[in-house]
Design a protein around this motif. Structure first.
Motif, PDB file in Angstrom:
ATOM      1  N   THR A  95       0.976  -1.302  -0.634  1.00  0.00           N
ATOM      2  CA  THR A  95      -0.352   0.043  -0.162  1.00  0.00           C
ATOM      3  C   THR A  95       0.842   1.001   0.438  1.00  0.00           C
ATOM      4  OG1 THR A  95      -0.159  -0.073   2.895  1.00  0.00           O
ATOM      5  CG2 THR A  95      -1.905  -0.846   1.449  1.00  0.00           C
ATOM      6  N   GLY A  96       2.313   0.991   0.435  1.00  0.00           N
ATOM      7  CA  GLY A  96       2.659   1.886   0.448  1.00  0.00           C
ATOM      8  C   GLY A  96       2.492   3.249   1.459  1.00  0.00           C
ATOM      9  N   ASP A  97       1.875   2.763   2.575  1.00  0.00           N
ATOM     10  CA  ASP A  97       1.431   4.084   3.939  1.00  0.00           C
ATOM     11  C   ASP A  97       2.506   4.164   4.740  1.00  0.00           C
ATOM     12  OD1 ASP A  97      -0.427   4.085   2.376  1.00  0.00           O
ATOM     13  OD2 ASP A  97      -2.050   2.339   3.804  1.00  0.00           O
ATOM     14  N   GLU A  98       3.373   3.110   4.644  1.00  0.00           N
ATOM     15  CA  GLU A  98       4.201   3.135   5.807  1.00  0.00           C
ATOM     16  C   GLU A  98       5.855   3.187   5.004  1.00  0.00           C
ATOM     17  OE1 GLU A  98       4.305   0.171   8.674  1.00  0.00           O
ATOM     18  OE2 GLU A  98       2.184  -0.344   8.287  1.00  0.00           O
ATOM     19  N   GLU A  99       7.348   3.668   6.076  1.00  0.00           N
ATOM     20  CA  GLU A  99       8.402   3.914   5.111  1.00  0.00           C
ATOM     21  C   GLU A  99       8.787   2.656   5.297  1.00  0.00           C
ATOM     22  OE1 GLU A  99      11.058   6.916   7.921  1.00  0.00           O
ATOM     23  OE2 GLU A  99       9.196   7.278   8.540  1.00  0.00           O
ATOM     24  N   LEU A 100      10.125   3.027   3.905  1.00  0.00           N
ATOM     25  CA  LEU A 100      10.670   2.144   3.577  1.00  0.00           C
ATOM     26  C   LEU A 100      12.013   1.386   5.048  1.00  0.00           C
ATOM     27  CD1 LEU A 100      11.568   0.700   0.490  1.00  0.00           C
ATOM     28  CD2 LEU A 100      13.132   2.090   0.960  1.00  0.00           C
ATOM     29  N   ARG A 101      11.573  -0.206   5.251  1.00  0.00           N
ATOM     30  CA  ARG A 101      12.438  -0.424   6.535  1.00  0.00           C
ATOM     31  C   ARG A 101      13.294  -1.246   6.501  1.00  0.00           C
ATOM     32  NH1 ARG A 101       8.052  -1.653  11.322  1.00  0.00           N
ATOM     33  NH2 ARG A 101       6.991   0.144  11.621  1.00  0.00           N
ATOM     34  N   THR A 102      14.444  -1.485   7.265  1.00  0.00           N
ATOM     35  CA  THR A 102      15.993  -2.390   6.339  1.00  0.00           C
ATOM     36  C   THR A 102      15.525  -3.767   7.195  1.00  0.00           C
ATOM     37  OG1 THR A 102      16.659  -0.632   6.245  1.00  0.00           O
ATOM     38  CG2 THR A 102      18.494  -2.220   6.474  1.00  0.00           C
ATOM     39  N   PHE A 103      15.598  -4.499   6.670  1.00  0.00           N
ATOM     40  CA  PHE A 103      15.100  -6.541   7.592  1.00  0.00           C
ATOM     41  C   PHE A 103      17.078  -7.325   7.200  1.00  0.00           C
ATOM     42  CE2 PHE A 103      10.628  -4.682   6.377  1.00  0.00           C
ATOM     43  CZ  PHE A 103      10.208  -5.055   6.993  1.00  0.00           C
ATOM     44  N   THR A 104      16.689  -7.166   8.336  1.00  0.00           N
ATOM     45  CA  THR A 104      17.927  -8.383   8.120  1.00  0.00           C
ATOM     46  C   THR A 104      17.196 -10.182   8.632  1.00  0.00           C
ATOM     47  OG1 THR A 104      19.144  -6.886   8.802  1.00  0.00           O
ATOM     48  CG2 THR A 104      20.184  -9.039   9.200  1.00  0.00           C
ATOM     49  N   ILE A 105      17.322 -10.751   7.917  1.00  0.00           N
ATOM     50  CA  ILE A 105      17.322 -12.914   7.760  1.00  0.00           C
ATOM     51  C   ILE A 105      17.987 -12.991   7.525  1.00  0.00           C
ATOM     52  CG2 ILE A 105      14.894 -11.222   7.193  1.00  0.00           C
ATOM     53  CD1 ILE A 105      15.026 -12.473   4.247  1.00  0.00           C
ATOM     54  N   ARG A 106      17.986 -14.257   8.443  1.00  0.00           N
ATOM     55  CA  ARG A 106      18.925 -15.278   8.506  1.00  0.00           C
ATOM     56  C   ARG A 106      18.240 -17.054   8.012  1.00  0.00           C
ATOM     57  NH1 ARG A 106      19.064 -15.119  14.026  1.00  0.00           N
ATOM     58  NH2 ARG A 106      18.915 -17.086  14.728  1.00  0.00           N
ATOM     59  N   ARG A 107      19.038 -17.869   7.336  1.00  0.00           N
ATOM     60  CA  ARG A 107      18.987 -18.912   7.254  1.00  0.00           C
ATOM     61  C   ARG A 107      19.669 -19.714   7.542  1.00  0.00           C
ATOM     62  NH1 ARG A 107      18.702 -22.483   2.843  1.00  0.00           N
ATOM     63  NH2 ARG A 107      19.993 -20.789   1.359  1.00  0.00           N
ATOM     64  N   GLU A 108      19.619 -20.971   8.585  1.00  0.00           N
ATOM     65  CA  GLU A 108      20.438 -21.638   9.515  1.00  0.00           C
ATOM     66  C   GLU A 108      20.694 -23.373   8.561  1.00  0.00           C
ATOM     67  OE1 GLU A 108      21.426 -21.412  12.331  1.00  0.00           O
ATOM     68  OE2 GLU A 108      19.827 -19.545  12.427  1.00  0.00           O
ATOM     69  N   PRO A 109      21.479 -23.355   8.446  1.00  0.00           N
ATOM     70  CA  PRO A 109      22.013 -24.444   7.454  1.00  0.00           C
ATOM     71  C   PRO A 109      20.583 -25.573   7.573  1.00  0.00           C
ATOM     72  CG  PRO A 109      23.666 -24.062   8.930  1.00  0.00           C
ATOM     73  CD  PRO A 109      22.696 -23.363   9.573  1.00  0.00           C
ATOM     74  N   LEU A 110      20.827 -25.960   5.933  1.00  0.00           N
ATOM     75  CA  LEU A 110      19.631 -27.150   5.942  1.00  0.00           C
ATOM     76  C   LEU A 110      18.095 -26.932   6.177  1.00  0.00           C
ATOM     77  CD1 LEU A 110      21.741 -30.463   6.905  1.00  0.00           C
ATOM     78  CD2 LEU A 110      21.745 -29.004   4.526  1.00  0.00           C
ATOM     79  N   SER A 111      18.101 -25.669   6.407  1.00  0.00           N
ATOM     80  CA  SER A 111      16.319 -24.866   7.026  1.00  0.00           C
ATOM     81  C   SER A 111      15.871 -24.252   5.302  1.00  0.00           C
ATOM     82  CB  SER A 111      15.984 -24.187   8.032  1.00  0.00           C
ATOM     83  OG  SER A 111      15.395 -23.736   8.115  1.00  0.00           O
ATOM     84  N   THR A 112      14.793 -24.458   5.088  1.00  0.00           N
ATOM     85  CA  THR A 112      13.847 -23.910   4.460  1.00  0.00           C
ATOM     86  C   THR A 112      13.136 -22.530   4.895  1.00  0.00           C
ATOM     87  OG1 THR A 112      12.125 -25.441   4.695  1.00  0.00           O
ATOM     88  CG2 THR A 112      13.860 -26.254   3.079  1.00  0.00           C
ATOM     89  N   ALA A 113      13.053 -22.322   6.232  1.00  0.00           N
ATOM     90  CA  ALA A 113      12.895 -21.440   6.958  1.00  0.00           C
ATOM     91  C   ALA A 113      14.161 -20.238   7.022  1.00  0.00           C
ATOM     92  CB  ALA A 113      11.936 -21.591   8.150  1.00  0.00           C
ATOM     93  N   TRP A 114      13.101 -18.939   6.645  1.00  0.00           N
ATOM     94  CA  TRP A 114      14.031 -17.781   7.182  1.00  0.00           C
ATOM     95  C   TRP A 114      13.569 -17.393   8.836  1.00  0.00           C
ATOM     96  CZ3 TRP A 114      18.020 -15.921   3.764  1.00  0.00           C
ATOM     97  CH2 TRP A 114      18.334 -15.841   2.493  1.00  0.00           C
ATOM     98  N   LEU A 115      14.605 -16.665   9.248  1.00  0.00           N
ATOM     99  CA  LEU A 115      14.105 -16.200  10.970  1.00  0.00           C
ATOM    100  C   LEU A 115      14.234 -14.406  10.445  1.00  0.00           C
ATOM    101  CD1 LEU A 115      16.023 -19.089  12.608  1.00  0.00           C
ATOM    102  CD2 LEU A 115      13.543 -18.581  12.909  1.00  0.00           C
ATOM    103  N   LEU A 116      13.634 -13.882  11.023  1.00  0.00           N
ATOM    104  CA  LEU A 116      13.723 -12.246  11.081  1.00  0.00           C
ATOM    105  C   LEU A 116      14.763 -12.234  12.756  1.00  0.00           C
ATOM    106  CD1 LEU A 116      12.993  -9.515  10.311  1.00  0.00           C
ATOM    107  CD2 LEU A 116      11.432  -9.440  12.242  1.00  0.00           C
ATOM    108  N   GLU A 117      15.458 -11.181  12.012  1.00  0.00           N
ATOM    109  CA  GLU A 117      16.491 -10.790  12.682  1.00  0.00           C
ATOM    110  C   GLU A 117      16.836  -9.470  13.266  1.00  0.00           C
ATOM    111  OE1 GLU A 117      21.639 -11.155  11.380  1.00  0.00           O
ATOM    112  OE2 GLU A 117      21.537 -13.088  11.858  1.00  0.00           O
ATOM    113  N   SER A 118      16.659  -8.702  12.592  1.00  0.00           N
ATOM    114  CA  SER A 118      16.238  -7.316  12.515  1.00  0.00           C
ATOM    115  C   SER A 118      15.825  -6.392  11.861  1.00  0.00           C
ATOM    116  CB  SER A 118      18.149  -6.451  13.876  1.00  0.00           C
ATOM    117  OG  SER A 118      19.002  -6.330  11.905  1.00  0.00           O
ATOM    118  N   VAL A 119      15.571  -5.028  12.149  1.00  0.00           N
ATOM    119  CA  VAL A 119      13.621  -4.599  11.293  1.00  0.00           C
ATOM    120  C   VAL A 119      14.452  -3.273  11.878  1.00  0.00           C
ATOM    121  CG1 VAL A 119      12.079  -3.178  10.911  1.00  0.00           C
ATOM    122  CG2 VAL A 119      12.744  -6.088  11.434  1.00  0.00           C
ATOM    123  N   SER A 120      14.878  -2.184  11.000  1.00  0.00           N
ATOM    124  CA  SER A 120      15.182  -0.499  11.366  1.00  0.00           C
ATOM    125  C   SER A 120      14.741   0.436  10.407  1.00  0.00           C
ATOM    126  CB  SER A 120      16.870  -0.492  11.279  1.00  0.00           C
ATOM    127  OG  SER A 120      17.541  -1.107  10.615  1.00  0.00           O
TER     128      SER A 120
END
Length: 82
Positions: free
Chosen positions: A57-82
């Motif tokens: 929708t573009g209503d909110e500001e752009l944010r920076t996301f840092t994500i990570r994926r552990e070895p052999l995993s198919t899921a991503w984990l959120l590390e930080s949002v700023s």
């Protein structure tokens, strides 16, 4: 490269025109696990991405996301949002 993220019950679209970063760190699996089966794959490389995204929708500001994926995993984990 990630195309979108789910955060706060919204789908945040990654802006492909802005800078993104991808890097790998190493897990110290050998300190916690003694053996792995032959052919298991890469058990120590943790993939990280840092991307900028916003809701469609573009209503909110752009944010920076840092994500990570552990070895052999198919899921991503959120590390930080700023």
């Amino acid at each position: 490269m990630p195309l979108a993220l789910r955060y706060e019950n919204k789908i945040w679209m990654v802006d492909p025109d802005l800078d993104t970063a991808r890097w790998f760190t190493r897990d110290s699996r050998w300190e916690t696990q003694l053996r792995a089966a032959v052919g298991t794959g890469d058990l120590v490389s943790i993939e990280h991405w840092q991307v900028q995204a916003k809701p469609p929708t573009g209503d909110e500001e752009l944010r920076t996301f840092t994500i990570r994926r552990e070895p052999l995993s198919t899921a991503w984990l959120l590390e930080s949002v700023s």
